[in-house]
Motif scaffolding. Structure first.
Motif, mmCIF file in Angstrom:
data_model
loop_
_atom_site.group_PDB
_atom_site.id
_atom_site.type_symbol
_atom_site.label_atom_id
_atom_site.label_comp_id
_atom_site.label_asym_id
_atom_site.label_seq_id
_atom_site.Cartn_x
_atom_site.Cartn_y
_atom_site.Cartn_z
ATOM 1 N N VAL A 1 0.857 -1.183 0.000
ATOM 2 C CA VAL A 1 0.000 0.000 0.000
ATOM 3 C C VAL A 1 0.895 1.235 0.000
ATOM 4 O O VAL A 1 1.823 1.347 0.800
ATOM 5 C CB VAL A 1 -0.911 0.033 1.243
ATOM 6 N N GLN A 2 0.594 2.160 -0.888
ATOM 7 C CA GLN A 2 1.305 3.437 -0.916
ATOM 8 C C GLN A 2 0.351 4.514 -0.399
ATOM 9 O O GLN A 2 -0.784 4.616 -0.852
ATOM 10 C CB GLN A 2 1.766 3.793 -2.330
ATOM 11 N N LEU A 3 0.852 5.285 0.548
ATOM 12 C CA LEU A 3 0.052 6.347 1.154
ATOM 13 C C LEU A 3 0.683 7.696 0.836
ATOM 14 O O LEU A 3 1.901 7.865 0.999
ATOM 15 C CB LEU A 3 -0.030 6.159 2.665
ATOM 16 N N GLN A 4 -0.137 8.635 0.423
ATOM 17 C CA GLN A 4 0.338 9.972 0.084
ATOM 18 C C GLN A 4 -0.436 10.990 0.899
ATOM 19 O O GLN A 4 -1.638 11.185 0.674
ATOM 20 C CB GLN A 4 0.147 10.232 -1.411
ATOM 21 N N ALA A 5 0.261 11.628 1.836
ATOM 22 C CA ALA A 5 -0.369 12.643 2.676
ATOM 23 C C ALA A 5 -0.182 14.027 2.070
ATOM 24 O O ALA A 5 0.853 14.309 1.454
ATOM 25 C CB ALA A 5 0.219 12.608 4.073
ATOM 26 N N SER A 6 -1.177 14.868 2.254
ATOM 27 C CA SER A 6 -1.106 16.235 1.744
ATOM 28 C C SER A 6 -1.960 17.140 2.613
ATOM 29 O O SER A 6 -2.732 16.667 3.456
ATOM 30 C CB SER A 6 -1.576 16.283 0.290
ATOM 31 N N GLY A 7 -1.828 18.436 2.386
ATOM 32 C CA GLY A 7 -2.684 19.392 3.071
ATOM 33 C C GLY A 7 -2.015 20.174 4.180
ATOM 34 O O GLY A 7 -2.631 21.061 4.772
ATOM 35 N N GLY A 8 -0.776 19.848 4.495
ATOM 36 C CA GLY A 8 -0.072 20.593 5.527
ATOM 37 C C GLY A 8 0.272 21.999 5.078
ATOM 38 O O GLY A 8 0.094 22.358 3.917
ATOM 39 N N GLY A 9 0.752 22.783 6.024
ATOM 40 C CA GLY A 9 1.129 24.140 5.701
ATOM 41 C C GLY A 9 1.311 24.974 6.943
ATOM 42 O O GLY A 9 1.362 24.448 8.057
ATOM 43 N N LEU A 10 1.385 26.274 6.730
ATOM 44 C CA LEU A 10 1.534 27.240 7.812
ATOM 45 C C LEU A 10 0.171 27.848 8.126
ATOM 46 O O LEU A 10 -0.523 28.320 7.213
ATOM 47 C CB LEU A 10 2.519 28.335 7.404
ATOM 48 N N VAL A 11 -0.191 27.835 9.390
ATOM 49 C CA VAL A 11 -1.481 28.383 9.804
ATOM 50 C C VAL A 11 -1.299 29.131 11.115
ATOM 51 O O VAL A 11 -0.438 28.785 11.922
ATOM 52 C CB VAL A 11 -2.532 27.256 9.927
ATOM 53 N N GLN A 12 -2.092 30.153 11.322
ATOM 54 C CA GLN A 12 -2.031 30.914 12.559
ATOM 55 C C GLN A 12 -2.722 30.162 13.688
ATOM 56 O O GLN A 12 -3.629 29.356 13.425
ATOM 57 C CB GLN A 12 -2.669 32.277 12.365
ATOM 58 N N PRO A 13 -2.327 30.420 14.919
ATOM 59 C CA PRO A 13 -3.031 29.818 16.050
ATOM 60 C C PRO A 13 -4.522 30.108 15.980
ATOM 61 O O PRO A 13 -4.926 31.232 15.658
ATOM 62 C CB PRO A 13 -2.386 30.494 17.267
ATOM 63 N N GLY A 14 -5.307 29.079 16.255
ATOM 64 C CA GLY A 14 -6.755 29.200 16.155
ATOM 65 C C GLY A 14 -7.306 28.844 14.790
ATOM 66 O O GLY A 14 -8.528 28.721 14.631
ATOM 67 N N GLY A 15 -6.428 28.667 13.825
ATOM 68 C CA GLY A 15 -6.871 28.351 12.476
ATOM 69 C C GLY A 15 -7.147 26.876 12.272
ATOM 70 O O GLY A 15 -7.084 26.072 13.215
ATOM 71 N N ALA A 23 -4.633 6.576 -0.706
ATOM 72 C CA ALA A 23 -4.011 5.255 -0.734
ATOM 73 C C ALA A 23 -4.083 4.665 -2.130
ATOM 74 O O ALA A 23 -5.063 4.843 -2.848
ATOM 75 C CB ALA A 23 -4.704 4.332 0.249
ATOM 76 N N ALA A 24 -3.031 3.948 -2.482
ATOM 77 C CA ALA A 24 -2.984 3.243 -3.764
ATOM 78 C C ALA A 24 -2.433 1.844 -3.527
ATOM 79 O O ALA A 24 -1.640 1.622 -2.620
ATOM 80 C CB ALA A 24 -2.101 3.990 -4.750
ATOM 81 N N GLY A 25 -2.900 0.911 -4.339
ATOM 82 C CA GLY A 25 -2.372 -0.444 -4.281
ATOM 83 C C GLY A 25 -3.214 -1.422 -3.503
ATOM 84 O O GLY A 25 -3.072 -2.634 -3.671
ATOM 85 N N GLU A 75 -13.370 6.544 -2.243
ATOM 86 C CA GLU A 75 -12.218 7.268 -2.789
ATOM 87 C C GLU A 75 -10.893 6.726 -2.265
ATOM 88 O O GLU A 75 -9.836 7.135 -2.725
ATOM 89 C CB GLU A 75 -12.332 8.749 -2.450
ATOM 90 N N ASN A 76 -10.971 5.813 -1.281
ATOM 91 C CA ASN A 76 -9.757 5.236 -0.674
ATOM 92 C C ASN A 76 -8.883 6.318 -0.043
ATOM 93 O O ASN A 76 -7.657 6.349 -0.227
ATOM 94 C CB ASN A 76 -8.948 4.444 -1.703
ATOM 95 N N THR A 77 -9.535 7.218 0.696
ATOM 96 C CA THR A 77 -8.834 8.325 1.329
ATOM 97 C C THR A 77 -9.196 8.423 2.807
ATOM 98 O O THR A 77 -10.247 7.931 3.247
ATOM 99 C CB THR A 77 -9.171 9.655 0.658
ATOM 100 N N VAL A 78 -8.306 9.050 3.543
ATOM 101 C CA VAL A 78 -8.501 9.321 4.954
ATOM 102 C C VAL A 78 -8.230 10.803 5.171
ATOM 103 O O VAL A 78 -7.294 11.351 4.584
ATOM 104 C CB VAL A 78 -7.541 8.495 5.826
ATOM 105 N N THR A 79 -9.029 11.434 5.997
ATOM 106 C CA THR A 79 -8.918 12.867 6.210
ATOM 107 C C THR A 79 -8.788 13.164 7.697
ATOM 108 O O THR A 79 -9.370 12.463 8.531
ATOM 109 C CB THR A 79 -10.163 13.571 5.650
#
Length: 120
Positions: A1-15, A23-25, A75-79
């Motif tokens: 199983v290949q897992l690809q995480a995304s969505g990270g970044g810089l956010v202000q406190p409280g955001g 997932a693939a495979g 969709e074979n995804t986790v959020t």
């Protein structure tokens, strides 16, 4: 199983941020899925887990009510929806899955991680 995480970044406190793990495979519908995180100089720690039944576990009380784990088997995804973020939430976040369908681990498959930085 290949897992690809995304969505990270810089956010202000409280955001808020929404992390996704694709997932693939192999289908995840019978697996436990989870998010872990690792802050600089600290051990990796569990954030949230969901079993195939939909049962969820949040590993720390501070995460319950602020973080929500969900899955889309079609969709074979986790959020991971993260609200009211704090500087202490700064870490690399990893998605993971295991066919034994337990939130106790061990975890067979890991994604590469996505950086979350909470700072003003």
């Amino acid at each position: 199983v290949q897992l690809q995480a995304s969505g990270g970044g810089l956010v202000q406190p409280g955001g808020s941020l929404r992390l996704s793990c694709a997932a693939a495979g192999e289908a995840l519908d019978l697996n436990a899925v989870a998010w872990f995180r690792q802050a600089p100089g600290k051990d990796r720690e569990g954030v949230a887990c969901m079993r195939s039944t939909g049962h969820t576990r949040y590993y720390e009380d501070s995460m319950r009510g602020r973080f929500t784990i969900s899955r889309d088997n079609a969709e074979n995804t986790v959020t991971l929806q993260m609200n009211r973020l704090k500087p202490d939430d700064t870490a690399v976040y990893y998605c993971t899955t295991d066919p034994h369908d337990s939130c106790l681990g061990p975890w067979a498959y890991w994604g590469q991680g996505t950086q979350v930085t909470v700072s003003s």
